[in-house]
Design a protein around this motif. Structure first.
Motif, PDB file in Angstrom:
ATOM      1  N   ILE A 161      -4.028 -85.945 -49.385  1.00  0.00           N
ATOM      2  CA  ILE A 161      -3.838 -85.506 -50.768  1.00  0.00           C
ATOM      3  C   ILE A 161      -4.436 -86.540 -51.692  1.00  0.00           C
ATOM      4  CG2 ILE A 161      -2.189 -84.798 -52.548  1.00  0.00           C
ATOM      5  CD1 ILE A 161      -0.133 -84.365 -50.291  1.00  0.00           C
ATOM      6  N   HIS A 162      -5.238 -86.077 -52.649  1.00  0.00           N
ATOM      7  CA  HIS A 162      -5.724 -86.973 -53.704  1.00  0.00           C
ATOM      8  C   HIS A 162      -5.120 -86.477 -55.017  1.00  0.00           C
ATOM      9  CE1 HIS A 162      -7.864 -90.072 -55.553  1.00  0.00           C
ATOM     10  NE2 HIS A 162      -9.008 -89.983 -54.919  1.00  0.00           N
ATOM     11  N   PHE A 163      -4.040 -87.160 -55.448  1.00  0.00           N
ATOM     12  CA  PHE A 163      -3.321 -86.740 -56.640  1.00  0.00           C
ATOM     13  C   PHE A 163      -3.605 -87.627 -57.848  1.00  0.00           C
ATOM     14  CE2 PHE A 163      -0.452 -89.373 -54.045  1.00  0.00           C
ATOM     15  CZ  PHE A 163      -0.118 -90.391 -54.932  1.00  0.00           C
ATOM     16  N   LYS A 186      -5.222 -96.206 -57.974  1.00  0.00           N
ATOM     17  CA  LYS A 186      -5.945 -95.111 -58.604  1.00  0.00           C
ATOM     18  C   LYS A 186      -7.315 -94.994 -57.961  1.00  0.00           C
ATOM     19  CE  LYS A 186      -7.003 -93.119 -63.111  1.00  0.00           C
ATOM     20  NZ  LYS A 186      -6.002 -92.046 -62.930  1.00  0.00           N
ATOM     21  N   GLY A 187      -7.695 -93.773 -57.605  1.00  0.00           N
ATOM     22  CA  GLY A 187      -8.974 -93.581 -56.935  1.00  0.00           C
ATOM     23  C   GLY A 187      -8.877 -93.535 -55.427  1.00  0.00           C
ATOM     24  N   ARG A 188      -7.658 -93.674 -54.884  1.00  0.00           N
ATOM     25  CA  ARG A 188      -7.460 -93.579 -53.436  1.00  0.00           C
ATOM     26  C   ARG A 188      -6.531 -92.414 -53.117  1.00  0.00           C
ATOM     27  NH1 ARG A 188      -9.356 -97.781 -50.311  1.00  0.00           N
ATOM     28  NH2 ARG A 188      -9.785 -99.716 -51.428  1.00  0.00           N
ATOM     29  N   SER A 189      -6.872 -91.700 -52.094  1.00  0.00           N
ATOM     30  CA  SER A 189      -6.001 -90.632 -51.616  1.00  0.00           C
ATOM     31  C   SER A 189      -4.907 -91.225 -50.741  1.00  0.00           C
ATOM     32  CB  SER A 189      -6.814 -89.621 -50.812  1.00  0.00           C
ATOM     33  OG  SER A 189      -7.243 -90.205 -49.583  1.00  0.00           O
ATOM     34  N   SER A 201      -5.686 -94.333 -48.294  1.00  0.00           N
ATOM     35  CA  SER A 201      -6.955 -94.267 -47.596  1.00  0.00           C
ATOM     36  C   SER A 201      -7.560 -95.666 -47.522  1.00  0.00           C
ATOM     37  CB  SER A 201      -7.925 -93.340 -48.329  1.00  0.00           C
ATOM     38  OG  SER A 201      -9.220 -93.407 -47.743  1.00  0.00           O
ATOM     39  N   ALA A 202      -8.147 -95.975 -46.385  1.00  0.00           N
ATOM     40  CA  ALA A 202      -8.796 -97.266 -46.183  1.00  0.00           C
ATOM     41  C   ALA A 202     -10.308 -97.164 -46.348  1.00  0.00           C
ATOM     42  CB  ALA A 202      -8.463 -97.821 -44.793  1.00  0.00           C
ATOM     43  N   GLY A 207     -12.937 -93.725 -51.318  1.00  0.00           N
ATOM     44  CA  GLY A 207     -11.527 -93.684 -51.684  1.00  0.00           C
ATOM     45  C   GLY A 207     -10.758 -92.558 -51.019  1.00  0.00           C
ATOM     46  N   GLY A 208     -11.391 -91.848 -50.101  1.00  0.00           N
ATOM     47  CA  GLY A 208     -10.760 -90.757 -49.378  1.00  0.00           C
ATOM     48  C   GLY A 208     -11.715 -90.207 -48.344  1.00  0.00           C
TER      49      GLY A 208
END
Length: 335
Positions: A47-49, A189-192, A211-212, A217-218
């Motif tokens: 999820i990228h919220f 911010k910018g990471r899922s 996310s690594a 960022g995802g």
């Protein structure tokens, strides 16, 4: 310039390489095994919220998205399925219908991914998702569904994401919080958020982390950057020097760090045979279960070190593990 290069400069450096009723302690690092289930259908896997979006920074906007994965043995027809958020205080909730018309693209085969993203573009090829995650242009096996709007209604601090089939039956759900991110990352911010393994319960915070992936960022449409097999979820922590004997004629060597599931912060220091510190490769670095750090045989001043045996000491603090690991490297200084 590709958008992921822009993201890389904006994100903190990060080397790497509940709606359903599940018990809170479904995953216990001290238990004999993790609780993996055999879901009846597709699961929410990423999820990228809280994407990085701004009308003033001249950078490509990241899209919101929900990634669905089919871990089962049978195809799933997504026609008429819906994603919903949590109801507000007034009882209102937003629904996003996707795969409305029957199509072969709606069939999610075992091991395949689908992505649902808000976008008003006329086509998938013109969408922000494909523009930002440009590798998706080369992944025809990934089903991408555009729903009306520029953003999802998902809150950045906490919300839920539910996945329902065409009959309104709940297939999977996630009640996430901002704290599900790696707590050692200052700016998320910018990471899922990604699952360590698709078979872990979606409602458990321990199933998820940041996310690594530093470039994008995802990882929509591909294996999660923090993915671990069932066997590796509770693997023994280890650091490996590759190769163990390293010549300065080579460009660099690598330390491969493998840890069990969890979020970590690590420091890696190299000492000479007298235990004098010569190089600090990481100092409080946020990390996931798999990390690669490179060394070029130089000290902190950029000077090539003399031949000899060196010790690499790794200190790890994490949500599921804290430990110290060591390995040795034989350095051959040439030329």
């Amino acid at each position: 310039m590709h958008p992921h290069h822009l993201l890389h400069s904006a994100l903190l450096l990060f080397f790497v390489i509940g709606c359903k009723d599940y018990p809170d302690d479904a995953i216990s690092p001290s238990g004999p095994s993790l609780l993996l289930s055999a879901p009846e259908g597709p699961v929410i896997n990423e999820i990228h919220f809280d994407p990085r979006q701004s009308s003033t920074d001249n950078l490509a906007d990241q899209p919101d998205y929900v990634e669905i994965y089919n871990p089962g043995n049978a195809p799933a027809d997504l026609t008429g399925w819906t994603i919903e958020d949590c109801p507000s205080a007034s009882g209102k909730r937003y629904s996003y219908h996707f795969a409305d018309a029957p199509s072969p693209a709606n069939i999610l085969k075992p091991g395949e991914y689908a992505i649902v993203t808000p976008d008003n573009s006329p086509s998938v090829a013109a969408s922000r998702l494909v523009g930002f995650y440009d590798y998706l242009e080369r992944r025809p096996d990934v089903s991408i569904f555009l729903v009306e709007g520029k953003v999802f209604s998902f809150n950045n601090d906490r919300d839920c994401v539910t996945l329902k089939n065409s009959e309104g039956t709940l297939i999977d759900s996630v009640a996430y919080e901002e704290g599900w991110h790696n707590p050692y990352i200052r700016e998320t911010k910018g990471r899922s958020i990604e699952k360590f393994n698709p078979l872990l319960p979606s409602s458990s915070p321990s199933s998820w982390t940041s996310s690594a992936d530093n470039d994008y960022g995802g990882t929509p449409g591909i294996r999660n950057s923090v993915y671990l097999t069932q066997h590796d979820l509770q693997r023994i922590p280890v650091i490996k020097a590759i190769p163990e004997q390293f010549s300065t004629r080579q460009e660099s060597m690598a330390f491969e760090i493998d840890l069990p599931y969890g979020a970590y912060q690590m420091s890696l220091v190299i000492y000479d045979s007298n235990l004098a510190e010569v190089r600090r490769l990481a100092n409080g670095l946020p990390a996931g279960p798999s990390t690669i750090l490179e060394w070029d045989g130089r000290n902190d001043n950029g000077e090539t070190l003399a031949s000899g045996i060196y010790i690499a000491r790794l200190n790890v603090n994490g949500t599921t593990l804290s430990t110290t690991l060591e390995t040795t490297i034989t350095l051959i200084s040439e030329g």
